[in-house]
Structures are given as structure tokens and as C-alpha cells.
Design a protein around this motif. Structure first.
Motif, mmCIF file in Angstrom:
data_model
loop_
_atom_site.group_PDB
_atom_site.id
_atom_site.type_symbol
_atom_site.label_atom_id
_atom_site.label_comp_id
_atom_site.label_asym_id
_atom_site.label_seq_id
_atom_site.Cartn_x
_atom_site.Cartn_y
_atom_site.Cartn_z
ATOM 1 N N ALA A 4 0.828 -1.208 0.000
ATOM 2 C CA ALA A 4 0.000 0.000 0.000
ATOM 3 C C ALA A 4 0.862 1.256 0.000
ATOM 4 O O ALA A 4 0.439 2.306 -0.500
ATOM 5 C CB ALA A 4 -0.922 -0.001 1.222
ATOM 6 N N ILE A 5 2.077 1.185 0.543
ATOM 7 C CA ILE A 5 2.992 2.322 0.544
ATOM 8 C C ILE A 5 3.283 2.770 -0.888
ATOM 9 O O ILE A 5 3.454 3.960 -1.156
ATOM 10 C CB ILE A 5 4.317 1.952 1.251
ATOM 11 N N PHE A 6 3.300 1.808 -1.808
ATOM 12 C CA PHE A 6 3.640 2.090 -3.198
ATOM 13 C C PHE A 6 2.389 2.200 -4.079
ATOM 14 O O PHE A 6 2.485 2.191 -5.304
ATOM 15 C CB PHE A 6 4.564 0.994 -3.740
ATOM 16 N N GLN A 63 7.232 -9.293 3.050
ATOM 17 C CA GLN A 63 6.858 -7.888 2.878
ATOM 18 C C GLN A 63 8.052 -6.966 3.099
ATOM 19 O O GLN A 63 8.229 -5.968 2.386
ATOM 20 C CB GLN A 63 5.727 -7.534 3.842
ATOM 21 N N SER A 64 8.888 -7.287 4.085
ATOM 22 C CA SER A 64 10.081 -6.478 4.330
ATOM 23 C C SER A 64 11.044 -6.581 3.157
ATOM 24 O O SER A 64 11.645 -5.583 2.736
ATOM 25 C CB SER A 64 10.763 -6.934 5.618
ATOM 26 N N ARG A 70 11.907 -2.466 -3.502
ATOM 27 C CA ARG A 70 11.262 -1.312 -4.152
ATOM 28 C C ARG A 70 12.004 -0.009 -3.845
ATOM 29 O O ARG A 70 12.205 0.820 -4.743
ATOM 30 C CB ARG A 70 9.803 -1.217 -3.711
ATOM 31 N N TYR A 71 12.418 0.175 -2.598
ATOM 32 C CA TYR A 71 13.185 1.382 -2.273
ATOM 33 C C TYR A 71 14.599 1.300 -2.839
ATOM 34 O O TYR A 71 15.170 2.316 -3.261
ATOM 35 C CB TYR A 71 13.227 1.600 -0.760
ATOM 36 N N GLY A 72 15.165 0.084 -2.875
ATOM 37 C CA GLY A 72 16.499 -0.070 -3.433
ATOM 38 C C GLY A 72 16.556 0.285 -4.910
ATOM 39 O O GLY A 72 17.579 0.787 -5.399
ATOM 40 N N TYR A 91 17.080 5.815 0.214
ATOM 41 C CA TYR A 91 18.198 4.945 0.604
ATOM 42 C C TYR A 91 18.056 4.515 2.056
ATOM 43 O O TYR A 91 18.233 3.333 2.390
ATOM 44 C CB TYR A 91 19.521 5.679 0.387
ATOM 45 N N HIS A 92 17.711 5.450 2.923
ATOM 46 C CA HIS A 92 17.533 5.113 4.340
ATOM 47 C C HIS A 92 16.318 4.201 4.536
ATOM 48 O O HIS A 92 16.344 3.303 5.386
ATOM 49 C CB HIS A 92 17.385 6.395 5.166
ATOM 50 N N ARG A 93 15.270 4.409 3.750
ATOM 51 C CA ARG A 93 14.116 3.509 3.830
ATOM 52 C C ARG A 93 14.511 2.108 3.350
ATOM 53 O O ARG A 93 14.072 1.107 3.931
ATOM 54 C CB ARG A 93 12.967 4.049 2.980
#
Length: 232
Positions: A4-6, A63-64, A70-72, A91-93
Motif C-alpha cells: 500500500a505504501i507504493f 513484505q520487508s 522497491r526502495y532499493g 536509501y535510508h528507507r
């Protein structure tokens, strides 16, 4: 949940995750299936709760891992001090979810080890009071316990040895040593005293994610192997 974040719909289980979940649910049905009018035993209830815990743990690990990927994908710059604010936040996420997935991966394996130790009465605690999944496998191998199952699990461990070793080292560093980000900050402060420009590189995002994928695959396959064995 994290999709849902994306702005994405909920995950549809497929592949290795689906196989692991189906194997767990297959065993869950056997421990909750009772004769008419009979209540499950305390041990059966305990195993049923353990099954639910496995389903939750695999979900959280996947999920992690997904969020880390996705953030990478958004991290393109090699040096941290050249990142724009938005990329630095991504990057931090990425690091947050990557480290979370890393810890959850080995938590799944250790949970599997403790489950096997009780379900098969392996008595690994006699050799080592605080034991890991890998200690359980070693105990099975040394004492020739459930050799058909142990052979399959040992083959999985061997097949994924290199990425798992790197992941274990990273997990241990994350838990037991100074946080790498804090170390970077300390180095920056120290070098600033001498007017030098910090050139701090990012983690090996692509390599780390490739290892994480391999580690999660190994965990899914190991869980599937154990629970299919139980319902043979």
C-alpha cells in the motif's frame, strides 16, 4: 500490507511463498482435525498456534524484502554526499526494510529449528542451551536423526551457503556491533575537523538484495520441506 505504501494492491501469494503457506496449512489441518466431539489436545493446540506464527513470520519477511527491493530500485547514486534529499530518504528507507528482512529471515529459520526440536524430540538443548536452526541441523546430522529429512535440509543449506554466510555476517554486525550509519556519521565529524570532504559510499544495494532473495528462497524451501514431511 506494505504494498500500500507504493499504491499497489495486496499481494497475491505465488511461487515459493505460496508453497510454504500451503505446506503449513496442510499440517495445520492435521493437528486441528479431531474425532467427533473430542477437543484438541494441549500439544495439538500448541502446534496449531505455532503454525499461525509461521504464516505470520513468512508474511512479514516477504513484505520487508519486497519493500527493501522497491526502495532499493530508487537508489542510483554511488556516493551518499551526492544524493538529493529524496534519494537519500529512499536509501535510508531501503536500509530500514533490508535490515528488517535480514533479521526476520534468521528469525524464521530459528523458529523452524525450535519447532523441529520439539516436534521431533531432538533434544538439541542438551548440547547447547541457546541454539539456532543450524545447530539443530548439526545435531540431526551427528546423531543420525530423521536422516531423510536432514538430508534434504542439509542440501538446501549447502546450496545457499555463500549468500547465507554473507547475510549471517551482516545480521550479526547489525545486532552486535556499532551501526554502520552511526559509524559513517562519526567518521564525517572526525574528518570535518581537518577540512576533508567525506566520500561515503552506499551499501552494495544490488548485491545485498540478490543475497537476500537467495536467503528468503532458502527459508521458504526449508519450511516447505519440513511441513510436507510432517504430513506425508
Amino acid at each position: 500490507m506494505l504494498r500500500a505504501i507504493f499504491g499497489e494492491p495486496p499481494r497475491q501469494d505465488t511461487g515459493l511463498l505460496l508453497e510454504a503457506n500451503e505446506a503449513i496449512r496442510g499440517y495445520l489441518r492435521t493437528v486441528t482435525r479431531t474425532k467427533k466431539g473430542a477437543a484438541p489436545t494441549a500439544q495439538e493446540r500448541r502446534y496449531a498456534i505455532w503454525c499461525q506464527s509461521f504464516l505470520r513470520a513468512l508474511d512479514e519477511m516477504e513484505q520487508s524484502q519486497y519493500a527493501a527491493v522497491r526502495y532499493g530500485e530508487r537508489v542510483k547514486t554511488t556516493f551518499i554526499d551526492r544524493m538529493e534529499r529524496e534519494e537519500l530518504d529512499d536509501y535510508h528507507r531501503h536500509l530500514y526494510y533490508y535490515n528488517n528482512a535480514l533479521i526476520r529471515l534468521f528469525a524464521v529459520l530459528d523458529k523452524l529449528g525450535h519447532f523441529m526440536n520439539e516436534r521431533f524430540a531432538l533434544k538439541t538443548e542438551k548440547a547447547k542451551s541457546r541454539f539456532s536452526y543450524f545447530t539443530v541441523l548439526r545435531n540431526m546430522h551427528q546423531h543420525k536423526l530423521f536422516t531423510d529429512l536432514e538430508d534434504k535440509l542439509y542440501e538446501l543449506k549447502t546450496s545457499y551457503k555463500e549468500p547465507l554466510t554473507r547475510l549471517r555476517n551482516q545480521r550479526n554486525m547489525e545486532i552486535h556491533t556499532i551501526n554502520a550509519d552511526l559509524l559513517d556519521d562519526l567518521m564525517k565529524a572526525e574528518e570535518a575537523k581537518y577540512g576533508e570532504r567525506l566520500r561515503s559510499e552506499t551499501e552494495d544495494v544490488r548485491g545485498n538484495l540478490a543475497d537476500l532473495e537467495q536467503g528468503c528462497d532458502m527459508a521458504f524451501r526449508s519450511v516447505t520441506t519440513v511441513f510436507r514431511y510432517l504430513v506425508r
